[in-house]
Motif scaffolding. Structure first.
Motif, PDB file in Angstrom:
ATOM      1  N   TYR A 119      38.709   1.821  -5.574  1.00  0.00           N
ATOM      2  CA  TYR A 119      39.135   2.373  -4.287  1.00  0.00           C
ATOM      3  C   TYR A 119      40.445   3.135  -4.443  1.00  0.00           C
ATOM      4  O   TYR A 119      40.573   4.280  -4.005  1.00  0.00           O
ATOM      5  CB  TYR A 119      39.284   1.245  -3.257  1.00  0.00           C
ATOM      6  CG  TYR A 119      40.169   1.581  -2.093  1.00  0.00           C
ATOM      7  CD1 TYR A 119      39.714   2.373  -1.046  1.00  0.00           C
ATOM      8  CD2 TYR A 119      41.485   1.119  -2.040  1.00  0.00           C
ATOM      9  CE1 TYR A 119      40.546   2.696   0.020  1.00  0.00           C
ATOM     10  CE2 TYR A 119      42.315   1.429  -0.983  1.00  0.00           C
ATOM     11  CZ  TYR A 119      41.843   2.224   0.048  1.00  0.00           C
ATOM     12  OH  TYR A 119      42.664   2.543   1.088  1.00  0.00           O
ATOM     13  N   LYS A 120      41.420   2.510  -5.070  1.00  0.00           N
ATOM     14  CA  LYS A 120      42.753   3.094  -5.178  1.00  0.00           C
ATOM     15  C   LYS A 120      42.740   4.399  -5.976  1.00  0.00           C
ATOM     16  O   LYS A 120      43.330   5.395  -5.570  1.00  0.00           O
ATOM     17  CB  LYS A 120      43.709   2.084  -5.816  1.00  0.00           C
ATOM     18  CG  LYS A 120      45.148   2.454  -5.705  1.00  0.00           C
ATOM     19  CD  LYS A 120      45.599   2.420  -4.258  1.00  0.00           C
ATOM     20  CE  LYS A 120      47.080   2.656  -4.150  1.00  0.00           C
ATOM     21  NZ  LYS A 120      47.522   2.701  -2.763  1.00  0.00           N
ATOM     22  N   THR A 121      42.038   4.399  -7.098  1.00  0.00           N
ATOM     23  CA  THR A 121      42.049   5.596  -7.951  1.00  0.00           C
ATOM     24  C   THR A 121      41.223   6.736  -7.370  1.00  0.00           C
ATOM     25  O   THR A 121      41.601   7.897  -7.500  1.00  0.00           O
ATOM     26  CB  THR A 121      41.560   5.275  -9.376  1.00  0.00           C
ATOM     27  OG1 THR A 121      40.246   4.721  -9.311  1.00  0.00           O
ATOM     28  CG2 THR A 121      42.504   4.312 -10.079  1.00  0.00           C
ATOM     29  N   THR A 122      40.126   6.418  -6.714  1.00  0.00           N
ATOM     30  CA  THR A 122      39.273   7.497  -6.181  1.00  0.00           C
ATOM     31  C   THR A 122      39.792   8.071  -4.871  1.00  0.00           C
ATOM     32  O   THR A 122      39.467   9.209  -4.532  1.00  0.00           O
ATOM     33  CB  THR A 122      37.819   7.039  -5.986  1.00  0.00           C
ATOM     34  OG1 THR A 122      37.789   5.915  -5.113  1.00  0.00           O
ATOM     35  CG2 THR A 122      37.153   6.702  -7.306  1.00  0.00           C
ATOM     36  N   THR A 123      40.592   7.319  -4.139  1.00  0.00           N
ATOM     37  CA  THR A 123      41.072   7.824  -2.847  1.00  0.00           C
ATOM     38  C   THR A 123      42.503   8.356  -2.890  1.00  0.00           C
ATOM     39  O   THR A 123      42.971   8.914  -1.899  1.00  0.00           O
ATOM     40  CB  THR A 123      40.997   6.729  -1.760  1.00  0.00           C
ATOM     41  OG1 THR A 123      41.843   5.635  -2.126  1.00  0.00           O
ATOM     42  CG2 THR A 123      39.566   6.263  -1.546  1.00  0.00           C
ATOM     43  N   LEU A 124      43.167   8.223  -4.006  1.00  0.00           N
ATOM     44  CA  LEU A 124      44.568   8.631  -4.103  1.00  0.00           C
ATOM     45  C   LEU A 124      44.806  10.064  -3.631  1.00  0.00           C
ATOM     46  O   LEU A 124      45.726  10.330  -2.870  1.00  0.00           O
ATOM     47  CB  LEU A 124      45.050   8.458  -5.553  1.00  0.00           C
ATOM     48  CG  LEU A 124      46.547   8.456  -5.771  1.00  0.00           C
ATOM     49  CD1 LEU A 124      47.234   7.388  -4.948  1.00  0.00           C
ATOM     50  CD2 LEU A 124      46.848   8.259  -7.252  1.00  0.00           C
ATOM     51  N   LYS A 125      43.936  10.982  -4.033  1.00  0.00           N
ATOM     52  CA  LYS A 125      44.092  12.396  -3.648  1.00  0.00           C
ATOM     53  C   LYS A 125      43.790  12.636  -2.163  1.00  0.00           C
ATOM     54  O   LYS A 125      44.135  13.681  -1.619  1.00  0.00           O
ATOM     55  CB  LYS A 125      43.171  13.274  -4.497  1.00  0.00           C
ATOM     56  CG  LYS A 125      41.699  13.054  -4.192  1.00  0.00           C
ATOM     57  CD  LYS A 125      40.794  13.918  -5.013  1.00  0.00           C
ATOM     58  CE  LYS A 125      39.346  13.637  -4.629  1.00  0.00           C
ATOM     59  NZ  LYS A 125      38.402  14.254  -5.500  1.00  0.00           N
ATOM     60  N   MET A 126      43.158  11.672  -1.508  1.00  0.00           N
ATOM     61  CA  MET A 126      42.742  11.826  -0.116  1.00  0.00           C
ATOM     62  C   MET A 126      43.818  11.392   0.881  1.00  0.00           C
ATOM     63  O   MET A 126      43.752  11.730   2.058  1.00  0.00           O
ATOM     64  CB  MET A 126      41.485  10.990   0.145  1.00  0.00           C
ATOM     65  CG  MET A 126      40.335  11.321  -0.762  1.00  0.00           C
ATOM     66  SD  MET A 126      38.979  10.163  -0.466  1.00  0.00           S
ATOM     67  CE  MET A 126      37.920  10.558  -1.844  1.00  0.00           C
ATOM     68  N   VAL A 127      44.780  10.620   0.403  1.00  0.00           N
ATOM     69  CA  VAL A 127      45.769  10.002   1.276  1.00  0.00           C
ATOM     70  C   VAL A 127      46.975  10.920   1.471  1.00  0.00           C
ATOM     71  O   VAL A 127      47.636  11.312   0.519  1.00  0.00           O
ATOM     72  CB  VAL A 127      46.221   8.641   0.696  1.00  0.00           C
ATOM     73  CG1 VAL A 127      47.329   8.034   1.541  1.00  0.00           C
ATOM     74  CG2 VAL A 127      45.036   7.691   0.595  1.00  0.00           C
ATOM     75  N   LYS A 128      47.231  11.234   2.736  1.00  0.00           N
ATOM     76  CA  LYS A 128      48.399  12.041   3.091  1.00  0.00           C
ATOM     77  C   LYS A 128      49.643  11.155   3.205  1.00  0.00           C
ATOM     78  O   LYS A 128      50.728  11.531   2.785  1.00  0.00           O
ATOM     79  CB  LYS A 128      48.142  12.770   4.406  1.00  0.00           C
ATOM     80  CG  LYS A 128      49.258  13.676   4.849  1.00  0.00           C
ATOM     81  CD  LYS A 128      48.879  14.438   6.104  1.00  0.00           C
ATOM     82  CE  LYS A 128      50.006  15.344   6.560  1.00  0.00           C
ATOM     83  NZ  LYS A 128      49.639  16.066   7.792  1.00  0.00           N
ATOM     84  N   SER A 129      49.476   9.962   3.802  1.00  0.00           N
ATOM     85  CA  SER A 129      50.588   9.021   3.909  1.00  0.00           C
ATOM     86  C   SER A 129      50.064   7.593   3.951  1.00  0.00           C
ATOM     87  O   SER A 129      48.940   7.340   4.373  1.00  0.00           O
ATOM     88  CB  SER A 129      51.438   9.316   5.148  1.00  0.00           C
ATOM     89  OG  SER A 129      50.722   9.040   6.323  1.00  0.00           O
ATOM     90  N   LEU A 130      50.923   6.683   3.513  1.00  0.00           N
ATOM     91  CA  LEU A 130      50.581   5.256   3.477  1.00  0.00           C
ATOM     92  C   LEU A 130      51.827   4.457   3.822  1.00  0.00           C
ATOM     93  O   LEU A 130      52.893   4.675   3.241  1.00  0.00           O
ATOM     94  CB  LEU A 130      50.085   4.860   2.087  1.00  0.00           C
ATOM     95  CG  LEU A 130      49.950   3.367   1.794  1.00  0.00           C
ATOM     96  CD1 LEU A 130      48.885   2.724   2.672  1.00  0.00           C
ATOM     97  CD2 LEU A 130      49.642   3.142   0.321  1.00  0.00           C
ATOM     98  N   LYS A 131      51.670   3.544   4.772  1.00  0.00           N
ATOM     99  CA  LYS A 131      52.754   2.636   5.129  1.00  0.00           C
ATOM    100  C   LYS A 131      52.169   1.235   5.200  1.00  0.00           C
ATOM    101  O   LYS A 131      51.169   1.004   5.885  1.00  0.00           O
ATOM    102  CB  LYS A 131      53.356   3.027   6.486  1.00  0.00           C
ATOM    103  CG  LYS A 131      54.521   2.161   6.907  1.00  0.00           C
ATOM    104  CD  LYS A 131      55.107   2.639   8.231  1.00  0.00           C
ATOM    105  CE  LYS A 131      56.261   1.762   8.663  1.00  0.00           C
ATOM    106  NZ  LYS A 131      56.772   2.165   9.983  1.00  0.00           N
ATOM    107  N   LEU A 132      52.783   0.291   4.482  1.00  0.00           N
ATOM    108  CA  LEU A 132      52.337  -1.094   4.479  1.00  0.00           C
ATOM    109  C   LEU A 132      53.313  -1.912   5.316  1.00  0.00           C
ATOM    110  O   LEU A 132      54.512  -1.950   5.019  1.00  0.00           O
ATOM    111  CB  LEU A 132      52.279  -1.633   3.051  1.00  0.00           C
ATOM    112  CG  LEU A 132      51.395  -0.831   2.094  1.00  0.00           C
ATOM    113  CD1 LEU A 132      51.514  -1.382   0.680  1.00  0.00           C
ATOM    114  CD2 LEU A 132      49.953  -0.824   2.571  1.00  0.00           C
TER     115      LEU A 132
END
Length: 130
Positions: free
Chosen positions: A98-111
């Motif tokens: 999940y993390k490697t395949t979606t990395l390019k898709m994510v504009k921002s991430l906040k945990l």
């Protein structure tokens, strides 16, 4: 210290698991996806969240949602039995995929780490889903 029981939603497992709410790790992931990747991202996220809940005893919830008026805004309610369960989750093949395949898709991430207010009611929420 609060202890509560959660029933598995999987009828095959149908056993009760005890979780100490004082040790639980609760997080809301706030993710913005680039518009051109929304459908692909949702498909990958759905696979990952399902695998996490089905295969990992320490994952109580990976509940993804998107904003009705803006489907590029994703929120995930993550509940783990404890920090060790979370750390174990990060090492699973399905999470790494999940993390490697979606990395390019994510504009921002906040945990955003959270604490439960009413731990006694929480088990009833999951029980009602059955």
């Amino acid at each position: 210290m609060s202890i509560f029981l959660l029933n598995s939603c999987d009828s095959e497992k149908n056993s009760q698991t005890s979780h100490n709410s004082d040790k639980m790790m609760i997080r809301i992931s706030e993710i913005e996806i680039l518009p051109e990747y929304v459908d692909e991202y949702l498909s990958i996220l759905k696979e990952e969240s399902k695998a996490s809940v089905e295969l990992e005893d320490g994952v109580i919830s990976i509940y993804p949602m998107y904003h009705k008026e803006n489907p590029t805004e994703i929120r995930i309610l993550e509940i783990y039995a404890d920090k060790k369960a979370y750390e174990s989750h990060l090492e699973t093949p399905h999470f790494k995929h999940y993390k490697t395949t979606t990395l390019k898709m994510v504009k921002s991430l906040k945990l955003v780490d959270m604490n439960a207010i009413d731990v006694e009611t929480m088990p009833m929420i999951f029980k009602k889903i059955n």
